[in-house]
Enzyme design. Structure first.
Site, PDB file in Angstrom:
ATOM      1  N   SER A 190       0.831  -1.198   0.000  1.00 35.87           N
ATOM      2  CA  SER A 190       0.000   0.000   0.000  1.00 35.87           C
ATOM      3  C   SER A 190       0.873   1.259   0.000  1.00 35.87           C
ATOM      4  CB  SER A 190      -0.963  -0.035   1.184  1.00 35.87           C
ATOM      5  OG  SER A 190      -1.873   1.041   1.144  1.00 35.87           O
ATOM      6  N   HIS A 194      -8.225   1.392  -0.625  1.00 38.51           N
ATOM      7  CA  HIS A 194      -8.194   0.461  -1.760  1.00 38.51           C
ATOM      8  C   HIS A 194      -9.590  -0.052  -2.119  1.00 38.51           C
ATOM      9  CE1 HIS A 194      -3.896   0.746  -1.511  1.00 38.51           C
ATOM     10  NE2 HIS A 194      -3.959   0.416  -0.241  1.00 38.51           N
TER      11      HIS A 194
END
Length: 305
Positions: A86, A190
Site C-alpha cells: 500500500s 483500496h
C-alpha cells in the site's frame, strides 16, 4: 537474492521513531523532511499518541519517513528487488530511485491528505480475516457488501467497507475464519470509497519527473515487475482505490528466486506473512536500530553488499 520491502498503514505505534532519531544525522534529516512537507514528523514519531498517528494524513508520511531513515541506516544495500505494501509502495519507489526522498515524501503527504478527505465522507474501516479459504472468504465479503481490499496471502485477507458492514462481518465470519481483527486505519482504503482521492493524487504525480527503477520494482496491482518510472507512478495513483495483491507480489518473489527479505521500520507485518508464504526464505524486520547489525549480516550473505 534479497528483496527490501516497506510496510503499510497500521504498522505504526506511538514513539516508534524515537530510537532511530538517535542515529548520527537522523534527527536533522527528519527535521528537514518535516519542513519540506509542513508536518512535524519528529513530534508524531516520538511524542504523539496512538489516535494522533492513526490519522491517515499523519500515518502515511510518518511510515515513509521511517522506511527511508531505516534503509539509509543500513548503508549500501544493493537489493535485487523492492516492493511495498500500500503506502509502502511509495517508500519502495524511493528505494528503486524512481523518486528522490523529498519527492516521495511530498507525494505521500498529498496522498494522505486526499485519502483522509475521502475517508471523512463516510465512516469506514478495515479488518483482517485470519484463516479460512480465500475464495470462500471473498464470496462472503461480497455478500456483505465488503471489498477484499488486501489479499495478502498466507491465509490473510483484509476486508474494507462501512462500519456497519464490518460489524456484520464480526457477527457473521466466513467459514473457516478464526478471527476478524480491526485494523488501526481510518478508512476503507483500496476501495471505491477512495475514488475522490485518485484525481488529487493524479495531479500531484503529474508534476513529478520519475526515473526508471534501478532495481526490480514489484507492484501491488498484479505482482508484476515494472520497468518504467512513469508506469510506477500511474500504478501508485490507481492503487489508492483498488485492491492490494500482496499475495501476487510474494509469488513474484518466488519466481525471482528471492532468498532473503528485509522489512524496513516499522517492520513485522510483511516478514510475518513471508514466514508463512515463503518457506526457506530468510526474513528480518527492522524494528529498532538494534536490528541493524543482523540486517547487515543478512545483506552481506544474500547480496554481497
Amino acid at each position: 537474492m534479497l528483496v527490501l520491502v516497506a510496510p503499510g498503514q497500521g504498522a505504526q505505534t506511538p514513539g516508534f521513531l524515537t530510537p532511530w532519531l538517535e542515529l548520527p544525522g537522523a534527527a536533522d534529516r527528519v527535521a528537514a523532511w518535516s519542513d519540506a512537507i509542513e508536518l512535524d514528523l519528529v513530534h508524531y514519531g516520538t511524542q504523539a499518541d496512538a489516535d494522533a498517528i492513526r490519522d491517515t494524513a499523519v500515518a502515511q508520511p510518518l511510515l515513509v519517513a521511517a522506511g527511508l531513515l531505516s534503509a539509509a541506516a543500513l548503508g549500501d544495500i544493493g537489493p535485487g528487488a523492492v516492493a511495498g505494501h500500500s503506502v509502502g509502495e511509495i517508500t519502495a519507489a524511493a528505494f528503486a530511485g524512481v523518486l528522490d526522498d523529498t519527492a516521495a515524501l511530498g507525494l505521500v503527504r498529498k496522498r494522505g491528505l486526499a485519502m483522509a478527505d475521502a475517508a471523512a465522507v463516510t465512516e469506514t474501516g478495515m479488518a483482517a480475516l485470519l484463516g479460512g479459504d480465500p475464495e470462500t472468504s471473498v464470496a462472503h465479503l461480497e455478500k456483505l457488501g465488503l471489498t477484499p481490499a488486501n489479499i495478502n496471502g498466507a491465509g490473510q485477507i483484509v476486508a474494507a467497507g462501512t462500519l456497519e458492514q464490518l460489524a456484520a462481518l464480526a457477527e457473521d465470519k466466513p467459514e473457516g475464519v478464526r478471527k476478524v481483527v480491526p485494523l488501526k486505519v481510518a478508512g476503507a482504503f483500496h476501495t471505491r470509497h477512495m475514488a475522490p482521492a485518485v484525481e488529487t493524487l493524479a495531479k500531484a504525480a503529474a508534476a513529478l519527473s520519475p526515473a526508471d527503477p534501478k532495481v526490480t520494482y514489484v507492484s501491488n496491482k498484479d505482482g508484476k515487475a515494472v520497468a518504467s518510472g512513469a508506469e510506477v507512478l500511474e500504478r501508485l495513483v490507481g492503487q489508492v482505490a483498488n485492491p492490494v495483491r500482496w499475495d501476487l507480489c510474494m509469488e513474484t518473489f518466488k519466481e525471482l528466486g528471492v532468498t532473503a527479505l528485509v522489512e524496513v521500520c516499522p517492520g513485522g507485518t510483511l516478514t510475518g506473512l513471508a514466514k508463512r508464504a515463503l518457506p526457506g526464505v530468510a526474513t528480518l524486520a527492522l524494528k529498532t536500530p538494534d536490528d541493524l547489525d543482523a540486517a547487515r549480516a543478512l545483506l552481506a550473505e544474500h547480496t554481497g553488499a
